[in-house]
Design an enzyme around this catalytic site. Structure first.
Site, PDB file in Angstrom:
ATOM      1  N   GLN A   1       0.865  -1.184   0.000  1.00 36.70           N
ATOM      2  CA  GLN A   1       0.000   0.000   0.000  1.00 36.70           C
ATOM      3  C   GLN A   1       0.900   1.232   0.000  1.00 36.70           C
ATOM      4  OE1 GLN A   1      -2.195   0.412   3.641  1.00 36.70           O
ATOM      5  NE2 GLN A   1      -3.980   1.261   2.626  1.00 36.70           N
TER       6      GLN A   1
ATOM      7  N   SER B   1       0.497   6.786   2.547  1.00 37.71           N
ATOM      8  CA  SER B   1       1.081   7.824   3.399  1.00 37.71           C
ATOM      9  C   SER B   1       2.305   8.469   2.754  1.00 37.71           C
ATOM     10  CB  SER B   1       1.520   7.223   4.735  1.00 37.71           C
ATOM     11  OG  SER B   1       0.411   6.733   5.435  1.00 37.71           O
TER      12      SER B   1
ATOM     13  N   SER C   1       3.641  -0.897   3.843  1.00 40.26           N
ATOM     14  CA  SER C   1       3.769  -2.267   4.347  1.00 40.26           C
ATOM     15  C   SER C   1       4.073  -3.225   3.213  1.00 40.26           C
ATOM     16  CB  SER C   1       2.474  -2.705   5.036  1.00 40.26           C
ATOM     17  OG  SER C   1       2.199  -1.856   6.101  1.00 40.26           O
TER      18      SER C   1
ATOM     19  N   GLU D   1     -10.662  -2.046   5.416  1.00 40.43           N
ATOM     20  CA  GLU D   1      -9.484  -2.258   6.246  1.00 40.43           C
ATOM     21  C   GLU D   1      -9.820  -2.151   7.728  1.00 40.43           C
ATOM     22  OE1 GLU D   1      -6.333   0.506   5.449  1.00 40.43           O
ATOM     23  OE2 GLU D   1      -4.854  -0.715   6.501  1.00 40.43           O
TER      24      GLU D   1
ATOM     25  N   ASN E   1      -5.982   5.541  16.046  1.00 41.06           N
ATOM     26  CA  ASN E   1      -7.221   5.471  16.832  1.00 41.06           C
ATOM     27  C   ASN E   1      -7.720   6.862  17.211  1.00 41.06           C
ATOM     28  OD1 ASN E   1      -6.842   2.763  16.555  1.00 41.06           O
ATOM     29  ND2 ASN E   1      -7.023   2.293  18.740  1.00 41.06           N
TER      30      ASN E   1
END
Lengths: 387, 368
Positions: free
Chosen positions: A126, A129, A161, A244, A370
Site C-alpha cells: 500500500q 502515506s 507495508s 481495512e 485510533n
C-alpha cells in the site's frame, strides 16, 4: 434472528477444516518481513491456498474465488486461524485492493490483477502515506502527470507495508496539480520493480523491515492502471479504508485464537497466577467473543443490503486495544520471562508473545490512528461539530 | 445463521420506543420524584395496552409466544427511557415464571397480569430489593417449601431507600402460610434459576439502552454548550471521551443480543449449560461496563451541570448503579465466565451455544 448454522454452512466448515488439516504446514513459516526466504515461503502458501480455491472465498468464481457470502467468509477464517495457518503475506492485495477492484475496477483490471493476486504471484503493498501526509492523508503531494497514454509518477511515499519485497503497489496520487485536499487525487497501480522506483527499507520497532519508503521519479505506468475515474481516488480509497478498518483486515478468529492461546498460557502457569490474571484472561476471551459477535451482526446486516461506513472506526479501535490488552496479559503471566526474545535459551516457546506484543502496539497507529478514528466516530456517528 | 432482527421485531420495539417518548420524557420522570409511590399506574396501563406484557408468554396462556430476540430491543428501549416501572422484570421474568408454574392460582395471576394490567413482582434471592413492591398486586416469594404467590396486601413490605430517585425499593416477606403455593421446592429451584438468566439478559439490555441514552444526552449538551467561543463538542477531549463510550456500547450490544437469542419461546428455557450461562454473564458484564463508562462520561461532559440535580445525567448514573448490582452482581458473573473459559472447549466454532429445544423430558413441560 437465527444463530444456528445451516447444514450447508456446517458442511462448508467441515470442508475447510479437512483441507486445512491436510495442507497447513506443520512448522510455522519464517516471518515474511524478515528474510526473502520467509517472504517466498508465504508466497508459496498463497499459491497452495489458491490451488484449493481458498485464496479469497468471497471473490467471484471468475477470478478464482467461490462467490461466498460474508458468513461463509467468517467460517472460513475461523477454520483458517484454528488450523494455525500462516499470516497472509498478500493481505494488502486480497483484503484491500481486491474488494476495491471488484467494486470500482474495469473488467480488464479485474481480469489482469485479481488472478495473480489470488495465487500470490503478485504481492501488493500500500502506498498512501507520505512524510507530510499521515493522519492528514488528504495532504498527499505525490503526483501523477499525464503524458500521452501514460502517467509519470513522482513523489515520496512512506510506511508502505510489505513494499521491501512486494511486486506491486497501489497508491494515491495528485492527478490535478491545481487541486487541493481531497479533490484531484487518483488511485494508481504501479509495479515496484519499474524504472524510477527506489525502495528503502525502514527498520521497525521489532528490528524487522515490514515497511519501506518509496522514492518515485517519473515512474511510467499506463493510464489503464488508474482505478476509477481521474480525481475519484479519495472516495475510492475511503471505501478501501472501510474494508481495512472494518471487516476484512482483522477477522475475529485471529483474536479468538489469541484468547485461546492465552488461556492455555494461564493454565500452564496457574501456580504463579492470581485472580488478577484469571480476570484478565476471562476479559480477553470476552473481548474476542464480543468482537466476533459484532462482526457476525455486521455481516448479517451487509448481506441484507446494509452498508458499513463510519462504524468501521468502532471496530478498529476495539480490536487494536483488545490485541494490546491480550498481549499485556500474556506478558504479565510470563513474569520475568516476558522480556526474553524467542532466541533466548531460557525462553522456551514464550518468545512469540513478545513479538505479538510489539506488533500489537502498531495496531492503534496503522489503518488510521485510533485518535483519528475517535474523531470520525464523534463527528460522523455522533454528529459532533468539526473543530 | 442470521444475526439481524426481523422487521417485526424492530417494529414492535419502535412502537414501545415511541410510547416511551410520549409517556416517559424528562418532565414526566421528574414529576414523580418524591411521590408516595414511584409506580405510575397511568403510564403502566398505557404501556401494557401495547401488548408488551405477554411477549414471552405462551400463546395458550394468552401471550404472544415469542422469544428473547423479540423482547430484547423493548428492554433496551425501557433502559433508554429510564422507565421507572419495572416493565422489564414484569414481562421478561415474572410472567414467564408464572406461566411455567402448575396450578390455577398461577394461571389466574398470569391472566390478571395479561388482561387487567396487574403488576406482579418477584422477590428473587439474587435481587433482594423488589422494585415498586408497594404497587404490586401480588408477589412471588421463595420459601423453604417452594414458591408462594402472596397478595400484595398480605405481605410485609419494608422500604429500603436507595440511590435511584425514580424507583422505590422494598424488602418483602410474608407469614409462612400466606398466599398460595405455586411451585414445590425442586421446581422452585429450576424456576428461579431460569428467572435469573432471563433477568440477567434483559437487565443487560436495559443497561445498554441507558448507556446509549447517556451518550446521546452528552452529545446534545456538547453541541449546545459554548466555551472559548465554540461548542465544547468541537474539542477532541470531549469527542474522544464520547467515542470511547460509544465503542463500549457497540461491543456490548451484540453480546446482549446473542444472549437474548438463548432465551427461546416457552416452554423452552434458557439453557443451563456452562457456555450459554457464560454468554449471559458476559452480556451483563459488558453492558454494565458500557453503562458505567457512558454515564460517567456524560457526567464529565456536562461539567458541573452533570453534578447537579437539574440535568438528567444523575438519573441514568443512579439507574446504572442500581441495575449492575442485580442478578448476582459483577463478581458472580465474572466467576461464571472464568469457569467456562477455564473448563469448556474454546475456539471460534464455539461462538454460538445453542438454545435448548423443547423435549419430552423437559421437567417443566406442560401439555398444550
Amino acid at each position: 434472528m437465527d444463530l444456528r448454522y445451516t447444514d450447508d454452512q456446517l458442511a462448508f466448515r467441515a470442508e475447510v477444516r479437512e483441507w486445512m488439516a491436510a495442507n497447513v504446514p506443520d512448522e510455522p513459516l519464517p516471518s515474511f518481513d524478515g528474510t526473502r526466504a520467509g517472504f517466498e515461503a508465504h508466497r508459496e502458501w498463497e499459491a497452495r491456498l489458491n490451488a484449493g480455491r481458498w485464496g479469497m472465498v468471497t471473490w467471484p468464481e471468475a477470478y478464482g474465488g467461490r462467490g461466498l457470502d460474508l458468513i461463509r467468509w467468517l467460517i472460513f477464517e475461523e477454520e483458517y486461524y484454528a488450523a494455525g495457518a500462516p499470516q497472509r503475506v498478500n493481505q494488502n492485495g486480497i483484503f484491500l485492493l481486491g474488494p476495491t477492484l471488484i467494486d470500482y475496477g474495469t473488467q480488464a483490471q479485474k481480469a489482469r490483477f485479481l488472478p495473480p493476486m489470488a495465487n500470490g504471484e503478485e504481492i501488493w503493498a500500500q502506498a498512501w502515506s507520505e512524510p507530510q501526509a499521515g493522519s492528514d492523508l488528504a495532504a498527499v503531494r505525490a503526483k501523477a502527470v499525464r503524458d500521452g497514454d501514460s502517467y509519470l509518477l513522482s513523489g515520496h511515499k512512506i510506511w508502505s507495508s510489505r513494499a521491501v519485497m512486494a511486486d506491486w503497489a497501489f497508491g494515491l496520487f495528485r492527478t490535478d496539480p491545481a487541486s487541493e485536499r481531497h479533490k484531484g487525487l487518483s488511485l494508481i497501480l504501479f509495479p515496484l520493480d519499474a524504472e524510477g522506483v527506489r525502495r528503502q527499507a525502514i527498520a521497525q520497532i521489532n528490528g524487522e523491515t515490514g515497511f519501506a519508503e518509496l522514492f518515485l521519479d517519473e515512474v511510467r505506468v499506463p493510464v489503464e492502471n488508474r482505478v476509477g475515474a481521474e480525481g475519484e481516488g479519495w472516495r475510492i480509497c475511503m471505501a478501501t479504508a472501510g474494508f481495512e478498518r472494518g471487516l476484512m483486515l482483522r477477522s475475529p478468529a485471529r483474536f479468538q485464537m489469541t484468547a485461546r492461546r492465552l488461556v492455555e498460557l494461564y493454565e500452564a502457569n496457574r501456580e504463579t497466577c492470581g485472580p488478577a490474571q484469571r480476570d484478565a484472561v476471562a476479559q480477553a476471551w470476552m473481548a474476542a467473543e464480543a468482537y466476533a459477535l459484532s462482526v457476525y451482526a455486521t455481516a448479517s446486516r451487509l448481506i441484507a443490503g446494509g452498508g458499513i461506513g463510519a462504524e468501521a472506526s468502532l471496530n478498529k479501535i476495539f480490536w487494536s486495544e483488545m490485541d494490546i490488552a491480550m498481549h499485556e496479559t500474556a506478558l504479565a503471566i510470563l513474569g520475568a520471562r516476558a522480556e526474553l526474545l524467542p532466541t533466548a535459551p531460557a525462553a522456551g516457546d514464550v518468545g512469540r508473545w513478545l513479538d505479538g506484543y510489539l506488533f500489537s502496539l502498531a495496531g492503534p497507529i496503522y489503518a488510521g490512528t485510533n485518535d483519528i478514528q475517535r474523531n470520525i466516530i464523534a463527528e460522523r456517528l455522533l454528529g459532533l461539530p468539526r473543530a | 445463521m442470521n444475526f439481524a432482527f426481523s422487521e417485526e421485531q424492530t417494529m414492535m420495539a419502535d412502537v414501545v420506543r415511541d410510547a416511551l417518548l410520549r409517556e416517559c420524557g424528562s418532565a414526566a420522570l421528574r414529576s414523580r420524584i418524591g411521590a408516595v409511590c414511584s409506580f405510575d399506574q397511568d403510564r403502566w396501563r398505557k404501556l401494557l395496552a401495547l401488548g408488551v406484557a405477554g411477549v414471552l408468554v405462551r400463546e395458550e396462556a394468552g401471550g404472544l409466544g415469542l422469544g428473547g430476540p423479540d423482547f430484547v430491543q423493548i428492554a433496551e428501549a425501557c433502559g433508554y427511557a429510564c422507565l421507572p416501572e419495572p416493565l422489564v422484570d414484569h414481562a421478561g421474568v415474572v410472567l414467564p415464571l408464572l406461566s411455567a408454574c402448575e396450578g390455577t392460582a398461577a394461571g389466574e395471576a398470569l391472566a390478571r397480569g395479561l388482561e387487567d394490567g396487574a403488576f406482579l413482582a418477584l422477590a428473587h434471592p439474587q435481587t433482594p430489593w423488589v422494585v415498586a413492591a408497594n404497587a404490586a398486586q401480588a408477589v412471588v416469594l421463595p420459601g423453604p417449601d417452594g414458591l408462594r404467590l402472596v397478595p400484595g396486601a398480605d405481605t410485609v413490605r419494608v422500604q429500603q431507600p436507595g440511590i435511584d430517585p425514580l424507583r422505590q425499593l422494598f424488602t418483602v416477606s410474608a407469614p409462612p402460610e400466606a398466599g398460595v403455593r405455586i411451585a414445590g421446592p425442586q421446581a422452585s429451584r429450576t424456576l428461579l434459576a431460569r428467572a435469573a438468566e432471563r433477568g440477567a439478559v434483559f437487565t443487560a439490555a436495559e443497561l445498554v439502552g441507558l448507556a446509549q441514552a447517556s451518550v446521546d444526552l452528552a452529545v446534545a449538551y456538547a453541541k449546545e454548550r459554548h466555551q472559548f467561543g465554540r461548542p465544547i463538542g468541537a474539542n477532541q477531549a470531549i469527542k474522544h471521551h464520547l467515542a470511547s463510550a460509544q465503542v463500549k456500547i457497540a461491543f456490548a450490544r451484540p453480546v446482549v443480543h446473542a444472549a437474548a437469542a438463548l432465551v427461546p419461546p416457552e416452554p423452552g428455557a434458557p439453557p443451563e449449560d456452562m457456555e450459554a450461562r457464560a454468554r449471559i454473564s458476559h452480556a451483563l458484564l459488558a453492558a454494565g461496563e458500557a453503562a458505567e463508562l457512558a454515564t460517567r462520561t456524560a457526567l464529565q461532559v456536562h461539567g458541573a451541570m452533570g453534578y447537579s440535580w437539574e440535568v438528567d445525567v444523575h438519573l441514568y448514573l443512579k439507574r446504572a448503579l442500581s441495575l449492575t448490582g442485580r442478578w448476582g452482581g459483577p463478581e458472580y458473573h465474572r466467576q461464571r465466565v472464568a469457569e467456562r473459559v477455564l473448563s469448556a472447549p474454546l475456539g471460534p466454532d464455539r461462538l454460538f451455544p445453542q438454545p435448548v429445544r423443547e423435549t419430552d423430558t423437559t421437567p417443566m413441560k406442560r401439555t398444550a
